[in-house]
Write a protein that holds these residues in place. Structure first.
Motif, PDB file in Angstrom:
ATOM      1  N   ASP A 119      -2.927  18.358   2.367  1.00 26.98           N
ATOM      2  CA  ASP A 119      -2.794  19.221   1.195  1.00 26.98           C
ATOM      3  C   ASP A 119      -4.084  20.020   1.077  1.00 26.98           C
ATOM      4  OD1 ASP A 119      -1.855  20.403  -1.179  1.00 26.98           O
ATOM      5  OD2 ASP A 119      -1.101  18.502  -1.953  1.00 26.98           O
ATOM      6  N   ASP A 120      -4.253  20.711  -0.056  1.00 31.01           N
ATOM      7  CA  ASP A 120      -5.510  21.441  -0.242  1.00 31.01           C
ATOM      8  C   ASP A 120      -6.652  20.425  -0.376  1.00 31.01           C
ATOM      9  OD1 ASP A 120      -6.080  20.729  -3.027  1.00 31.01           O
ATOM     10  OD2 ASP A 120      -4.576  22.184  -3.656  1.00 31.01           O
ATOM     11  N   PRO A 121      -7.892  20.855  -0.188  1.00 28.77           N
ATOM     12  CA  PRO A 121      -9.008  19.900  -0.153  1.00 28.77           C
ATOM     13  C   PRO A 121      -9.135  19.028  -1.400  1.00 28.77           C
ATOM     14  CG  PRO A 121      -9.703  21.997   0.776  1.00 28.77           C
ATOM     15  CD  PRO A 121      -8.328  22.214   0.214  1.00 28.77           C
ATOM     16  N   LEU A 122      -8.944  19.607  -2.591  1.00 37.80           N
ATOM     17  CA  LEU A 122      -9.137  18.839  -3.820  1.00 37.80           C
ATOM     18  C   LEU A 122      -8.095  17.743  -3.962  1.00 37.80           C
ATOM     19  CD1 LEU A 122     -10.696  18.431  -6.444  1.00 37.80           C
ATOM     20  CD2 LEU A 122      -9.176  20.097  -7.523  1.00 37.80           C
ATOM     21  N   ARG A 123      -6.837  18.073  -3.755  1.00 34.03           N
ATOM     22  CA  ARG A 123      -5.794  17.051  -3.884  1.00 34.03           C
ATOM     23  C   ARG A 123      -5.959  15.966  -2.822  1.00 34.03           C
ATOM     24  NH1 ARG A 123      -1.040  21.431  -4.399  1.00 34.03           N
ATOM     25  NH2 ARG A 123      -1.125  21.863  -6.645  1.00 34.03           N
ATOM     26  N   THR A 124      -6.324  16.365  -1.616  1.00 32.62           N
ATOM     27  CA  THR A 124      -6.522  15.369  -0.568  1.00 32.62           C
ATOM     28  C   THR A 124      -7.671  14.435  -0.919  1.00 32.62           C
ATOM     29  OG1 THR A 124      -5.588  16.771   1.172  1.00 32.62           O
ATOM     30  CG2 THR A 124      -7.131  15.060   1.865  1.00 32.62           C
ATOM     31  N   ALA A 125      -8.753  14.976  -1.473  1.00 27.26           N
ATOM     32  CA  ALA A 125      -9.875  14.130  -1.883  1.00 27.26           C
ATOM     33  C   ALA A 125      -9.449  13.168  -2.989  1.00 27.26           C
ATOM     34  CB  ALA A 125     -11.038  15.003  -2.351  1.00 27.26           C
ATOM     35  N   ASP A 126      -8.711  13.659  -3.978  1.00 31.61           N
ATOM     36  CA  ASP A 126      -8.202  12.786  -5.042  1.00 31.61           C
ATOM     37  C   ASP A 126      -7.360  11.652  -4.457  1.00 31.61           C
ATOM     38  OD1 ASP A 126      -9.392  14.245  -7.071  1.00 31.61           O
ATOM     39  OD2 ASP A 126      -7.546  15.248  -7.710  1.00 31.61           O
ATOM     40  N   SER A 162       0.829  -1.207   0.000  1.00 30.49           N
ATOM     41  CA  SER A 162       0.000   0.000   0.000  1.00 30.49           C
ATOM     42  C   SER A 162       0.865   1.260   0.000  1.00 30.49           C
ATOM     43  CB  SER A 162      -0.936   0.002   1.220  1.00 30.49           C
ATOM     44  OG  SER A 162      -1.815  -1.102   1.193  1.00 30.49           O
ATOM     45  N   VAL A 163       1.924   1.245   0.793  1.00 30.50           N
ATOM     46  CA  VAL A 163       2.824   2.403   0.848  1.00 30.50           C
ATOM     47  C   VAL A 163       3.543   2.589  -0.480  1.00 30.50           C
ATOM     48  CG1 VAL A 163       4.941   3.297   1.904  1.00 30.50           C
ATOM     49  CG2 VAL A 163       3.119   2.372   3.353  1.00 30.50           C
ATOM     50  N   ALA A 164       4.039   1.508  -1.055  1.00 27.21           N
ATOM     51  CA  ALA A 164       4.760   1.612  -2.329  1.00 27.21           C
ATOM     52  C   ALA A 164       3.833   2.100  -3.440  1.00 27.21           C
ATOM     53  CB  ALA A 164       5.353   0.256  -2.695  1.00 27.21           C
ATOM     54  N   TYR A 165       2.630   1.550  -3.514  1.00 26.99           N
ATOM     55  CA  TYR A 165       1.685   1.989  -4.534  1.00 26.99           C
ATOM     56  C   TYR A 165       1.257   3.437  -4.279  1.00 26.99           C
ATOM     57  CZ  TYR A 165       1.119  -2.919  -5.999  1.00 26.99           C
ATOM     58  OH  TYR A 165       1.336  -4.194  -6.478  1.00 26.99           O
ATOM     59  N   GLY A 166       1.085   3.774  -3.008  1.00 26.89           N
ATOM     60  CA  GLY A 166       0.686   5.139  -2.682  1.00 26.89           C
ATOM     61  C   GLY A 166       1.721   6.148  -3.134  1.00 26.89           C
ATOM     62  N   ILE A 175      -9.460   8.955  -2.630  1.00 22.06           N
ATOM     63  CA  ILE A 175     -10.060   8.056  -3.618  1.00 22.06           C
ATOM     64  C   ILE A 175      -9.001   7.102  -4.166  1.00 22.06           C
ATOM     65  CG2 ILE A 175     -11.057   7.963  -5.938  1.00 22.06           C
ATOM     66  CD1 ILE A 175     -13.082   8.745  -3.812  1.00 22.06           C
ATOM     67  N   THR A 176      -7.814   7.622  -4.462  1.00 22.38           N
ATOM     68  CA  THR A 176      -6.720   6.793  -4.965  1.00 22.38           C
ATOM     69  C   THR A 176      -6.324   5.737  -3.943  1.00 22.38           C
ATOM     70  OG1 THR A 176      -5.880   8.600  -6.354  1.00 22.38           O
ATOM     71  CG2 THR A 176      -4.333   6.838  -5.792  1.00 22.38           C
ATOM     72  N   TYR A 177      -6.261   6.131  -2.674  1.00 22.97           N
ATOM     73  CA  TYR A 177      -5.899   5.175  -1.620  1.00 22.97           C
ATOM     74  C   TYR A 177      -6.910   4.034  -1.547  1.00 22.97           C
ATOM     75  CZ  TYR A 177      -4.976   3.236   3.003  1.00 22.97           C
ATOM     76  OH  TYR A 177      -4.708   2.374   4.034  1.00 22.97           O
ATOM     77  N   ARG A 178      -8.181   4.336  -1.676  1.00 25.62           N
ATOM     78  CA  ARG A 178      -9.196   3.281  -1.659  1.00 25.62           C
ATOM     79  C   ARG A 178      -9.004   2.332  -2.833  1.00 25.62           C
ATOM     80  NH1 ARG A 178     -14.453   7.154  -0.314  1.00 25.62           N
ATOM     81  NH2 ARG A 178     -13.972   7.498   1.904  1.00 25.62           N
ATOM     82  N   GLN A 179      -8.678   2.881  -4.001  1.00 26.45           N
ATOM     83  CA  GLN A 179      -8.423   2.015  -5.154  1.00 26.45           C
ATOM     84  C   GLN A 179      -7.191   1.146  -4.923  1.00 26.45           C
ATOM     85  OE1 GLN A 179      -8.729   5.416  -8.157  1.00 26.45           O
ATOM     86  NE2 GLN A 179      -9.828   3.803  -9.257  1.00 26.45           N
ATOM     87  N   ILE A 180      -6.175   1.716  -4.287  1.00 27.50           N
ATOM     88  CA  ILE A 180      -4.974   0.946  -3.954  1.00 27.50           C
ATOM     89  C   ILE A 180      -5.332  -0.226  -3.046  1.00 27.50           C
ATOM     90  CG2 ILE A 180      -2.835   1.031  -2.602  1.00 27.50           C
ATOM     91  CD1 ILE A 180      -2.465   3.911  -3.694  1.00 27.50           C
ATOM     92  N   CYS A 181      -6.133   0.033  -2.024  1.00 25.52           N
ATOM     93  CA  CYS A 181      -6.522  -1.038  -1.097  1.00 25.52           C
ATOM     94  C   CYS A 181      -7.247  -2.162  -1.821  1.00 25.52           C
ATOM     95  CB  CYS A 181      -7.401  -0.461   0.017  1.00 25.52           C
ATOM     96  SG  CYS A 181      -6.525   0.625   1.172  1.00 25.52           S
ATOM     97  N   ARG A 182      -8.123  -1.825  -2.732  1.00 25.74           N
ATOM     98  CA  ARG A 182      -8.821  -2.854  -3.506  1.00 25.74           C
ATOM     99  C   ARG A 182      -7.830  -3.715  -4.296  1.00 25.74           C
ATOM    100  NH1 ARG A 182     -13.960  -4.114  -1.850  1.00 25.74           N
ATOM    101  NH2 ARG A 182     -15.371  -2.336  -1.985  1.00 25.74           N
ATOM    102  N   GLN A 183      -6.831  -3.052  -4.894  1.00 22.79           N
ATOM    103  CA  GLN A 183      -5.858  -3.794  -5.684  1.00 22.79           C
ATOM    104  C   GLN A 183      -5.003  -4.699  -4.807  1.00 22.79           C
ATOM    105  OE1 GLN A 183      -5.415  -4.385  -8.767  1.00 22.79           O
ATOM    106  NE2 GLN A 183      -3.486  -5.491  -8.551  1.00 22.79           N
ATOM    107  N   VAL A 184      -4.542  -4.187  -3.673  1.00 25.89           N
ATOM    108  CA  VAL A 184      -3.738  -5.005  -2.763  1.00 25.89           C
ATOM    109  C   VAL A 184      -4.547  -6.208  -2.292  1.00 25.89           C
ATOM    110  CG1 VAL A 184      -2.590  -5.040  -0.516  1.00 25.89           C
ATOM    111  CG2 VAL A 184      -2.252  -3.098  -2.055  1.00 25.89           C
ATOM    112  N   ALA A 185      -5.821  -6.005  -2.010  1.00 30.52           N
ATOM    113  CA  ALA A 185      -6.673  -7.116  -1.590  1.00 30.52           C
ATOM    114  C   ALA A 185      -6.760  -8.183  -2.682  1.00 30.52           C
ATOM    115  CB  ALA A 185      -8.066  -6.593  -1.242  1.00 30.52           C
TER     116      ALA A 185
END
Length: 472
Positions: free
Chosen positions: A222-229, A192-196, A232-242
């Motif tokens: 970070d600013d709200p928009l980048r943090t939201a992006d 997860s860290v490497a993909y992140g 979402i990316t982190y959730r996709q990473i978790c799905r892939q690692v699973a």
């Protein structure tokens, strides 16, 4: 037309060209053009990389109802937009272009959504049901209004489960901060860290929380928009690692009774000045904007009189009931809030280092909004917080004295106890409601209202357990 302003924005052509260089250099064959629905689901289309420039200029078309998961209500009516509606245009934002680290043949890029140019009403206008573009607009308006900007960091808790004899169970035991249990999830953490990092997340720390298989891995604010992006990316990473490890990545706010649920605390600070800085995350497989973070400047919460922090807290506390509808967006969310004593807030209190409160001053230079859970849509959550903070600063709201005692044992106004009550609070709050204009509000509330209605109409095992022998 809004669409022409976006297409001709300064630097966009350079971003498209930089993406082409990455495509050719890295051998990228296919690109996901993705956006986020009002419930936080990632949708979109895929295109061969050979057509990148064409799609970057013309976009891809999808039905308007895709912003509502192409879902129908209990009566079979499409929510948000009907089947007769036109098709939206999803235009790639090249600053978000990144190769997927688990399969270098694939890249992803976030998109902004517009009305079709052939529409009779507002042709080419920004699609009002686009939660990501809406947040970008609110973020810019907030800074223009106050001369300061909000920075957000999130704490995304979630569970790693496995299937055992037909049931889902935690991979680890529920021992908070236990390094041995953290070690059980070592491969999950390292991947997860490497993909992140490869996808622009500056991963900073993590720990094992106190539910079975519960892990929290944090990345820099970070600013709200980048943090939201990035969330979402982190959730996709978790799905892939699973998928890779044969596990289940579970984002339910309350999967197990008797254990703490999964929050997504939002840490807020208010800044004057600062600049964009591209961070070295050990990868050059994404657009510079993916690795860019807002840094420097002056944290206004540190001022001697503490006015900006006080009024920020005042704005959030004043709008807590409505914010709960965005922070806790599912029926399951309220099982987390109702299981009192397990770290989730239940009343509209604030306090210094008091984890039982809805709002906690976690350090002199930041506050923690503790209501949000693991299924919140980060674009809607940040939009609601921006609106509440804006109101607090504008009207110089004061939340009153902090609570030192446990909120679980202290009388006070309670947060909404179910999704229906929270939606009613959102509907009655003009400030937070205005943060979701037009179809964004009507689509979100239609989806969530139908979800609540379906739940109320569903018979479960609880009904049999409770009422089977009720009479005579």
């Amino acid at each position: 037309m809004d669409i022409d302003d976006f297409l001709n924005a300064p630097g966009r052509a350079d971003g498209i060209g930089h993406a082409r260089k990455l495509i050719d250099l890295l051998g990228i064959e296919y690109i996901y053009v993705q956006y986020v629905t009002v419930t936080g689901r990632v949708v979109g289309k895929g295109i061969p990389a050979a057509h990148w420039e064409d799609v970057a200029g013309r976009g891809v078309q999808l039905v308007y109802g895709s912003t509502a998961n192409v879902a129908t209500d209990r009566a079979g009516h499409y929510l948000g937009h009907g089947p007769e509606a036109s098709e939206l245009l999803a235009l790639p934002d090249p600053d978000t272009f990144a190769q997927l680290p688990w399969d270098g043949r694939i890249a992803r890029v976030f998109a902004r959504l517009f009305r079709n140019r052939d529409e009779e009403t507002d042709p080419g206008a920004t699609l009002d049901a686009d939660c990501r573009t809406n947040l970008a607009r609110l973020q810019a308006a907030f800074t223009e209004r106050h001369g300061t900007h909000l920075r957000i960091g999130t704490e995304p808790e979630m569970l790693w489960l496995r299937r055992e004899k037909g049931e889902l169970v935690g991979v680890t035991k529920p021992h908070c901060y236990h390094i041995d249990q953290f070690e059980e999830l070592r491969e999950v953490t390292l991947r997860s860290v490497a993909y992140g990092r490869a996808l622009g997340l500056d991963m900073i720390q993590g720990d094992h929380e106190d539910a079975p298989g519960q892990l929290e891995l944090n990345f820099a604010h970070d600013d709200p928009l980048r943090t939201a992006d990035r969330l979402i990316t982190y959730r996709q990473i978790c799905r892939q690692v699973a998928r890779e490890l044969g596990l289940v990545a579970c984002f339910l706010p309350k999967p197990f009774q008797g254990y703490p649920g999964c929050g997504c605390h939002h840490n807020l600070s208010l800044w004057d000045g600062g600049h964009d800085e591209e961070r070295d995350l050990g990868t050059s497989t994404c657009a510079p904007g993916v690795r860019t973070h807002l840094t420097g400047g002056t944290n206004t919460f540190r001022t001697a009189d503490g006015a900006s922090r006080r009024h920020t807290i005042g704005g959030i506390v004043a709008h807590l009931p409505a914010l709960t509808a965005l922070a806790c967006p599912t029926v399951n969310s309220y099982r987390r809030l109702r299981d009192s004593g397990l770290w989730a807030p239940v009343t509209a209190h604030w306090g210094h280092q008091n984890r039982t409160c809805a709002v906690r001053v976690s350090a002199p230079d930041r506050i923690e909004f503790r209501v949000a859970d693991s299924l919140t849509n980060p674009y809607l959550m940040a939009a609601g917080l921006l609106a509440a903070v804006d109101d607090g600063l504008t009207r110089r709201l004061d939340a009153g004295p902090p609570l030192a005692a446990s909120a679980y044992d202290t009388p006070g106004p309670r947060l909404p106890g179910d999704l229906g009550t929270a939606l009613a609070a959102l509907d009655a709050d003009d400030v937070v409601r205005a943060a979701l204009p037009g179809r964004l509000y009507s689509t979100y509330t239609a989806l969530k209202g139908d979800e609540w209605d379906r739940f109320l109409a569903t018979t479960t095992a609880w009904d049999f357990d409770t009422y089977l022998d009720h009479t005579p």
